[in-house]
Write an enzyme that holds these catalytic residues in place. Structure first.
Site, PDB file in Angstrom:
ATOM      1  N   SER A   1       0.843  -1.207   0.000  1.00 50.65           N
ATOM      2  CA  SER A   1       0.000   0.000   0.000  1.00 50.65           C
ATOM      3  C   SER A   1       0.872   1.248   0.000  1.00 50.65           C
ATOM      4  O   SER A   1       1.997   1.230   0.512  1.00 50.65           O
ATOM      5  CB  SER A   1      -0.872  -0.007   1.268  1.00 50.65           C
ATOM      6  OG  SER A   1      -1.416   1.253   1.515  1.00 50.65           O
TER       7      SER A   1
ATOM      8  N   TYR B   1      -1.226  -0.308  11.097  1.00 52.64           N
ATOM      9  CA  TYR B   1      -1.573  -0.967   9.826  1.00 52.64           C
ATOM     10  C   TYR B   1      -0.466  -0.695   8.806  1.00 52.64           C
ATOM     11  O   TYR B   1       0.066  -1.616   8.183  1.00 52.64           O
ATOM     12  CB  TYR B   1      -2.919  -0.459   9.288  1.00 52.64           C
ATOM     13  CG  TYR B   1      -3.071  -0.674   7.805  1.00 52.64           C
ATOM     14  CD1 TYR B   1      -2.906   0.376   6.905  1.00 52.64           C
ATOM     15  CD2 TYR B   1      -3.313  -1.941   7.297  1.00 52.64           C
ATOM     16  CE1 TYR B   1      -3.011   0.167   5.538  1.00 52.64           C
ATOM     17  CE2 TYR B   1      -3.421  -2.158   5.928  1.00 52.64           C
ATOM     18  CZ  TYR B   1      -3.255  -1.091   5.055  1.00 52.64           C
ATOM     19  OH  TYR B   1      -3.337  -1.306   3.701  1.00 52.64           O
TER      20      TYR B   1
ATOM     21  N   LYS C   1       2.518  -3.156   6.837  1.00 49.00           N
ATOM     22  CA  LYS C   1       2.828  -3.207   5.399  1.00 49.00           C
ATOM     23  C   LYS C   1       4.324  -2.967   5.176  1.00 49.00           C
ATOM     24  O   LYS C   1       4.961  -3.622   4.350  1.00 49.00           O
ATOM     25  CB  LYS C   1       1.991  -2.183   4.631  1.00 49.00           C
ATOM     26  CG  LYS C   1       0.526  -2.563   4.510  1.00 49.00           C
ATOM     27  CD  LYS C   1       0.342  -3.904   3.792  1.00 49.00           C
ATOM     28  CE  LYS C   1      -1.123  -4.295   3.680  1.00 49.00           C
ATOM     29  NZ  LYS C   1      -1.311  -5.649   3.079  1.00 49.00           N
TER      30      LYS C   1
HETATM   31  C1  WQD Z   1      -9.096   9.282   2.037  1.00 49.96           C
HETATM   32  C2  WQD Z   1      -9.354  10.738   2.342  1.00 49.96           C
HETATM   33  C3  WQD Z   1      -9.748  11.181   4.685  1.00 49.96           C
HETATM   34  C4  WQD Z   1     -13.623   9.216   5.098  1.00 49.96           C
HETATM   35  C5  WQD Z   1      -6.344   4.151   3.811  1.00 49.96           C
HETATM   36  C6  WQD Z   1      -5.122   3.287   3.977  1.00 49.96           C
HETATM   37  C7  WQD Z   1      -4.765   2.676   2.650  1.00 49.96           C
HETATM   38  C8  WQD Z   1      -5.947   1.915   2.151  1.00 49.96           C
HETATM   39  C9  WQD Z   1      -7.129   2.875   1.975  1.00 49.96           C
HETATM   40  C10 WQD Z   1      -6.294  -0.371   2.665  1.00 49.96           C
HETATM   41  C11 WQD Z   1      -8.648  11.194   3.630  1.00 49.96           C
HETATM   42  C12 WQD Z   1     -10.971  11.521   3.828  1.00 49.96           C
HETATM   43  C13 WQD Z   1     -12.429   9.672   4.562  1.00 49.96           C
HETATM   44  C14 WQD Z   1     -14.615  10.151   5.513  1.00 49.96           C
HETATM   45  C15 WQD Z   1     -13.180  11.943   4.816  1.00 49.96           C
HETATM   46  N1  WQD Z   1      -6.257   0.885   3.058  1.00 49.96           N
HETATM   47  N2  WQD Z   1     -12.232  11.014   4.415  1.00 49.96           N
HETATM   48  N3  WQD Z   1     -14.354  11.485   5.333  1.00 49.96           N
HETATM   49  O1  WQD Z   1      -6.712   7.011   4.606  1.00 49.96           O
HETATM   50  O2  WQD Z   1      -6.045   7.566   2.188  1.00 49.96           O
HETATM   51  O3  WQD Z   1      -6.012   5.201   2.953  1.00 49.96           O
HETATM   52  O4  WQD Z   1      -7.410   3.434   3.259  1.00 49.96           O
HETATM   53  O5  WQD Z   1      -6.206  -0.822   1.573  1.00 49.96           O
HETATM   54  O6  WQD Z   1      -3.686   1.809   2.827  1.00 49.96           O
HETATM   55  O7  WQD Z   1      -4.046   4.087   4.399  1.00 49.96           O
HETATM   56  O8  WQD Z   1      -8.178   6.352   2.635  1.00 49.96           O
HETATM   57  O9  WQD Z   1     -10.554   6.627   2.127  1.00 49.96           O
HETATM   58  O10 WQD Z   1      -9.839   6.505   4.567  1.00 49.96           O
HETATM   59  O11 WQD Z   1      -9.343   8.544   3.244  1.00 49.96           O
HETATM   60  O12 WQD Z   1     -12.968  13.161   4.685  1.00 49.96           O
HETATM   61  O13 WQD Z   1     -15.719   9.805   6.014  1.00 49.96           O
HETATM   62  O14 WQD Z   1     -10.758  10.894   2.589  1.00 49.96           O
HETATM   63  O15 WQD Z   1      -9.568  12.141   5.702  1.00 49.96           O
HETATM   64  O16 WQD Z   1      -8.230  12.535   3.458  1.00 49.96           O
HETATM   65  P1  WQD Z   1      -6.688   6.650   3.161  1.00 49.96           P
HETATM   66  P2  WQD Z   1      -9.553   6.946   3.183  1.00 49.96           P
END
Ligand code: WQD
Length: 338
Positions: free
Chosen positions: A126, A151, A155
């Protein structure tokens, strides 16, 4: 027909990868204890590829049960290892559970692979291994910062384990996904988040369908074009196809090193608000969201330089952000009526 063992085959990326592997002539078996997935997804896979996929409902942390799968399948040509816990927030609350599950399962599957001479191994990694990079655009050579969560640390450690056990006979690939989103165009399979969704796109679609009353944008005061965080969203079917290409690359001995690394992203960075605006356009409805506080552990901006995967794997992601929103929304609407 080469047989591939897919761990976590009932999961989001695992299920889409099984579809792509079968469509490209591979025989596939799955190992998934369904602790974070639903075996019903195999019915969706079968509707697409018109073949039954066998799933061994085994916890890879149980070495003996994992070993028995290899005793029963002595013709496995390669392994794609997806099985792992992946919720960033949960990993902060329960680090030991993450280290035990994600690392024990990896060690067991590699031990069995070596024991049974399965010498082609693709590891699901990731972009989280980069931590908070100094530059938003990252290549595979961008130095890794301290992981933002346990997490992410699993990785980073997983990549180190796979790197250290690789050799000119046991060859591996590390695939670093950016943000996998969307659903298979057939709408037969998609993401099935367990509990309240932590990730952006399922939070958007569940809010839009009414399963969630409202969603929060975690911060709009970052140093980005509109203040919200930037990510490289990539369609899950594009991610899936990269795994098929990675296996061909290993099976045909095209690998440049014992453990080659590839970024899997579109190369485009979109802010949270841009994703929401695109969703609203595609769905034809406004999304009920408010601006909330920053989420701890969030990286401000990261997106992929994907030239290496394009040039060496022959990978060309084809889905647009609109496609990602359209397929994710279609899937949410289907799940709501079933
Ligand atoms: C993306 C953006 C949040 C939810 C993580 C892991 C990665 C992969 C995907 C496993 C951020 C914003 C989110 C919400 C929001 N995991 N957000 N409101 O954190 O980039 O990646 O998940 O495969 O390895 O690190 O993904 O979708 O959680 O967040 O504003 O209700 O969306 O703050 O800026 P992330 P995400």
């Amino acid at each position: 027909m080469s047989k591939i063992l897919v761990t976590g085959g009932c999961g989001f990326i695992g299920s889409h990868t099984i579809v792509d592997l079968v469509e490209n002539g591979f025989e596939v078996i799955s190992v998934d204890n369904n602790s974070r997935s639903n075996e019903s997804i195999l019915n969706g896979i079968e509707k697409i590829v018109h073949k039954k996929i066998k799933n061994y409902k085994v916890d890879l942390c149980n070495y003996d049960e994992t070993y028995a799968i290899f005793q029963e399948n002595t013709d496995i040509a390669g392994i794609i290892h997806f099985a792992a816990y992946k919720a960033v927030g949960e990993s902060v609350e329960k680090p030991l559970m993450y280290y035990e599950n994600n690392l024990t399962s990896l060690i067991n599957i590699v031990k069995c692979a070596k024991e049974f001479g399965v010498n082609n191994f693709v590891f699901s990694s990731s972009c989280t291994v980069y931590g908070n990079p100094d530059t938003a655009l990252v290549t595979e050579l961008t130095p890794q910062k301290k992981a933002e969560s346990p997490y992410g640390a699993t990785k980073q450690m997983g990549e180190q384990i796979v790197t250290d056990v690789s050799s000119n006979t046991f060859t591996s690939i590390l695939l670093r996904y950016f943000n996998p989103v969307g659903a298979h165009p057939s709408n037969q399979i998609g993401e099935l988040p367990v509990g309240k969704p932590q990730n952006l796109v399922p939070a958007i679609t569940q809010t839009a369908i009414g399963k969630l009353p409202q969603m929060k944008v975690w911060g709009n005061d970052y140093d980005t074009k509109d203040g919200s965080c930037v990510r490289d969203y990539i369609h899950v079917s594009d991610i899936a196809h990269a795994h098929t290409l990675a296996l061909h690359y290993l099976l045909n001995k095209k690998n440049k090193t014992n453990c080659d690394i590839f970024n899997l992203g579109t190369g485009n960075g979109y802010t949270v608000l841009e994703v929401i605006n695109t969703f609203e356009k595609v769905a034809g409805q406004k999304l009920n969201y408010i601006i909330g506080p920053r989420r701890s552990g969030d990286v401000v901006a990261i997106y992929a330089n994907n030239e290496k995967a394009k040039n060496e794997l022959g990978w060309n992601p084809k889905y647009s952000l609109e496609d990602m929103m359209y397929t994710a929304w279609n899937w949410e609407k289907k799940c709501a009526i079933e």
